[in-house]
Design a protein around this motif. Sequence first.
Motif, PDB file in Angstrom:
ATOM      1  N   ASP A   1       7.703 -18.567 -48.788  1.00  0.00           N
ATOM      2  CA  ASP A   1       7.666 -18.112 -50.177  1.00  0.00           C
ATOM      3  C   ASP A   1       6.384 -18.605 -50.843  1.00  0.00           C
ATOM      4  O   ASP A   1       5.753 -19.562 -50.394  1.00  0.00           O
TER       5      ASP A   1
ATOM      6  N   ARG B   1       8.823 -17.398 -62.946  1.00  0.00           N
ATOM      7  CA  ARG B   1       9.605 -18.233 -62.037  1.00  0.00           C
ATOM      8  C   ARG B   1       8.955 -18.373 -60.652  1.00  0.00           C
ATOM      9  O   ARG B   1       8.493 -17.389 -60.082  1.00  0.00           O
ATOM     10  N   GLY B   2       9.001 -19.567 -60.100  1.00  0.00           N
ATOM     11  CA  GLY B   2       8.558 -19.771 -58.734  1.00  0.00           C
ATOM     12  C   GLY B   2       9.556 -19.190 -57.750  1.00  0.00           C
ATOM     13  O   GLY B   2      10.617 -18.696 -58.135  1.00  0.00           O
ATOM     14  N   GLY B   3       9.243 -19.257 -56.449  1.00  0.00           N
ATOM     15  CA  GLY B   3      10.146 -18.733 -55.439  1.00  0.00           C
ATOM     16  C   GLY B   3      10.216 -17.222 -55.461  1.00  0.00           C
ATOM     17  O   GLY B   3       9.332 -16.549 -55.993  1.00  0.00           O
ATOM     18  N   THR B   4      11.264 -16.679 -54.839  1.00  0.00           N
ATOM     19  CA  THR B   4      11.471 -15.237 -54.837  1.00  0.00           C
ATOM     20  C   THR B   4      12.945 -14.918 -55.021  1.00  0.00           C
ATOM     21  O   THR B   4      13.785 -15.434 -54.276  1.00  0.00           O
TER      22      THR B   4
ATOM     23  N   LYS C   1      14.777 -13.731 -52.087  1.00  0.00           N
ATOM     24  CA  LYS C   1      14.863 -14.679 -50.977  1.00  0.00           C
ATOM     25  C   LYS C   1      14.017 -14.205 -49.781  1.00  0.00           C
ATOM     26  O   LYS C   1      13.567 -13.067 -49.756  1.00  0.00           O
ATOM     27  N   THR C   2      13.834 -15.132 -48.878  1.00  0.00           N
ATOM     28  CA  THR C   2      12.988 -14.802 -47.741  1.00  0.00           C
ATOM     29  C   THR C   2      13.540 -15.512 -46.508  1.00  0.00           C
ATOM     30  O   THR C   2      14.314 -16.462 -46.622  1.00  0.00           O
TER      31      THR C   2
END
Lengths: 325, 325, 325, 325
Positions: C15, C66-69, C72-73
């Motif tokens: 991510d 926002r950080g991340g995704t 999801k990954t």
Amino acid sequence: MTQIKKIGLFTSGGDAPGMNAAIRAVVRTAKYYNIEVVGIRRGYEGMINGELFPMDGKSVANIIQRGGTILKTARSEQFKTAEGRRLAYDQLIKHGIQGLVAIGGDGTFTGARIFGSEYDMPVVGLPGTIDNDLYGTDFTIGYDTAINTVIDAVDKIRDTAESHDRLFIVEVMGRDSGLIALRTGIASGAEAIIIPETNRDINALMDRLENGRKDKSSKIVMVAEGEDPGGAFEIGRQVKEKFPNYDTRVSILGHIQRGGKPSCMDRVLASRVGVAAVEALRDGHRNEMIGIVHNEIAFTPFEHACKHHVEINANFLKIVEILSI
Amino acid sequence: MTQIKKIGLFTSGGDAPGMNAAIRAVVRTAKYYNIEVVGIRRGYEGMINGELFPMDGKSVANIIQRGGTILKTARSEQFKTAEGRRLAYDQLIKHGIQGLVAIGGDGTFTGARIFGSEYDMPVVGLPGTIDNDLYGTDFTIGYDTAINTVIDAVDKIRDTAESHDRLFIVEVMGRDSGLIALRTGIASGAEAIIIPETNRDINALMDRLENGRKDKSSKIVMVAEGEDPGGAFEIGRQVKEKFPNYDTRVSILGHIQRGGKPSCMDRVLASRVGVAAVEALRDGHRNEMIGIVHNEIAFTPFEHACKHHVEINANFLKIVEILSI
Amino acid sequence: MTQIKKIGLFTSGGDAPGMNAAIRAVVRTAKYYNIEVVGIRRGYEGMINGELFPMDGKSVANIIQRGGTILKTARSEQFKTAEGRRLAYDQLIKHGIQGLVAIGGDGTFTGARIFGSEYDMPVVGLPGTIDNDLYGTDFTIGYDTAINTVIDAVDKIRDTAESHDRLFIVEVMGRDSGLIALRTGIASGAEAIIIPETNRDINALMDRLENGRKDKSSKIVMVAEGEDPGGAFEIGRQVKEKFPNYDTRVSILGHIQRGGKPSCMDRVLASRVGVAAVEALRDGHRNEMIGIVHNEIAFTPFEHACKHHVEINANFLKIVEILSI
Amino acid sequence: MTQIKKIGLFTSGGDAPGMNAAIRAVVRTAKYYNIEVVGIRRGYEGMINGELFPMDGKSVANIIQRGGTILKTARSEQFKTAEGRRLAYDQLIKHGIQGLVAIGGDGTFTGARIFGSEYDMPVVGLPGTIDNDLYGTDFTIGYDTAINTVIDAVDKIRDTAESHDRLFIVEVMGRDSGLIALRTGIASGAEAIIIPETNRDINALMDRLENGRKDKSSKIVMVAEGEDPGGAFEIGRQVKEKFPNYDTRVSILGHIQRGGKPSCMDRVLASRVGVAAVEALRDGHRNEMIGIVHNEIAFTPFEHACKHHVEINANFLKIVEILSI
């Protein structure tokens, strides 16, 4: 070519984060090439008043991460007169200075250009301004930090706007340039952006608010201050009049945009052009601003750096329109 | 004592960072004790309008670090009327709610107190306001984050003030309370602080500026907004008149003070009182605010929490005077 | 050309901050062009497992910061098999998907390239990785945020290094690429940088430490993890052996480099390429990564984006040498 | 009482954010009371070696916001010997020093206590350590900043943990004390906390992971380093063995926890006790640490400050259990 042995260094105009990183780079690079550096406090004003002092590698230790400028900055009315420039030149000669590195923006380089036409003193400039409005460099030192400061502030405003279902008019810096408003508008998910380059089109804003998605709980309108700081209040007044049911607030971000630790990109940019400045003086450059274009060092005559207007990427405005859907 | 089976939860008044941490704590603690939670959006206004919905452990996942309030907040004129409160009560009964947790400040608890005197509905309150002006808790949820936001902003302003040798008048939030100005004034090394509790004494400021150390290159004056946001402009005007040689600027920090990720202390405070709120309702508490005094959970009747005025620590003013020497 | 009516969207691989801004841009742009979007959770793995769901404008509200995704990954072994890819294709067809937007790095695009050679499904890619190691874009989404996170951490380490006169070996991420180490090394004023591209030359480091300025109270050596996370410990061991009088410490920055709010530049980059991705699918593009080169949208076939190695700017290494003088 | 005319000031032990704010407060307050200040570099070591120099109001300008300590710090083996302490005393007498302010932790005060029993030199101490493990003050200078640094890091780790459905074991500082882990564990929404005070109970952790909510996509376990930095790796090994299907990672936050700009609360705390230190020496105090207990200045004999163990609030552990439900 006579080898340069001693150079002067100063910051001028509005301060910008990353100026210290540029100062450090110039001083260290000069040391690397066995050139002495004389620091000049308070820009042209201090040059006239003789605020000159020797700098060495240690003078710039641990400043790369500091906002502001350790050399201080000022605007100078005296330097706009022939007499003022003569006094400045006398000081430089008195200290044995053979070249100058000027860190600043439009006004700084205009001064340098005139000075360079009157006296035989090589001057190179580094683009230090948060406004990013100089021709001849993709980015100016301070811009990246300033836009991060802005989105950090607007993220905070978004928190409270979401909680209260509010519309915020946020005014950011940028004199006659909308470049801060443009990128930060995209990055903070603004519903609309008003910039000088598009004549601060209020009607377009009203249309957007009229016809935008109704289920959005908060709205941000990003406004560039233009020549007229505080103009967001008038826009706020008009929005309130037309949309009395919105809970509309105005926030002028103000001087926080000038300070803070420089971002990584600003430090790298400042370091690169700082190294290049000293090497340029050694190579005989003068009357040029040193920027980075397409990731390469680029030289631009002062008169072009100032006079040309930076164009707004029209795609950016389109993106705001699409993404605020 | 009949065991409580279902509670309502809402935020009201101005939003404050850490409200989400409190919401999370209430919901998770209720689950721990097998109590159902009904979220109520937009405070009393949403209660009247029936904006109620069930919440579970997952509703509050990953919100502890978010500013604002996922339950949103609003001010309600309707709830100030007997008819409004009746409508609100009907909604609560309709949803089977047997107790309420209210997160907010002075106005929130005043509403709760009146409501509690009219209807048989236990209400406990959590102190959620950046102003820290509630009696019965050492700190309110949001205060610690807000003062960190302020000093972060003033540190940035200090960078540019130092570079330009400027005097900045910085206005911070805090309605009728100077508590934000007081701690942030000390923490940002302000030369003077002007707060409502000392009648915004301009003369003392003028004396300080007149007689302070002359060799300081920058000066910060911290002003609490009091009942009158924007009052810093008038102070700035007077300072400019009396000290025309200072380069004086005014900065109103505004709504950035309400947002942002809550600080560690605010999250811990919110978590502790959130857990205590559910346990208090189970134990039969009502009409009380739950705070922390001397690191222990403390219960204060709503009427005391609102009416008593938080006193200014006179030592703090002395400290500012000493340290700006 | 048949108009595309429905697209799939996923994130894959490591991510990176800004992936959410890209997701938002793709979804909003699709809406703008009346194209439906199906979100796919956990990359290729979720595609095979049928983790598909419809997204609309509201699905991506308030995620730009926002950080991340949110999608999801994951890494997928199954997708490396022909059978896995057939299952994935079946899912796409079942949901009526006519094109894909893949956000990720080298591995993601390798998978996409193979998939695109086997099935008639247009795929375009967006460069999402903190490593900045993709050919065909000046910067990848997440790189700018990651380097700011690194210098923020190293500035903190510098504080304690200065207080204790210590030498710190700091390891940063970057698999086989030293690009994170390079820019952050310059920006944090590192005394030396060790990257895979220069074979982690320990002798050069030892020389630098041997012959560098003796009066420096702290030293930072920046090390790229390379293929071998934790390698900084071995370098630390050798430095301690050779310079026993230095107070040497090792710090592995680790996973904090992947998270956090995306920087302004990362959000703008993600927004621009996100808009372009949808327009590209409409225009018939396939098997291409969409990046930004010299401030313009650029298309690069997947096989070039992956195979070409990003070159290290030799000037950067020279700059570190000069500035650590 | 003879009026004190000259004092010495030093920092010792591990550095902590806010030490500079305390230094500033001591120097400025001394000036206010017409007392001279001699700065001593590198703690007891520098005292022995004669690293003493005069300080004035300007020496401490613009340092309140800086991490680290401008006086530097060091550990001293020499000072543990009678001979070392005699050399130190000689230096103090040579410089006419009549009292000392020591900023540090347990080891610093143990040294001061022994020194004070051997020589007639009043010493007062200020609690400067990120560990918050001193008896006699609610908080130590640096703790609040450190816990904010930790949650900022863990928020970033949470971003990537959420994206990848990972379990992270995060190790934070705190020698034999779990106070950093405890508050940051609550504040970052950790699923479990392992601290020395509860014998790092691995079985409880395993139970929690075994029986916790299954639908959580990420998990954080907060571990205090205890006497044994890097112990998180062993915990990670055991978790991986027992839960091979979890994607488990270990992150040692390390020295970033010592640096950074001090928080507002740390600056206020440091300023208050700094003022009190000078006033205490004037009032004849000696051999005491000056802390703040229940918002009031409190004096604690060095031997109590060091020997008593700070107790863990058992409620905090309960809160973690409830809120990670």
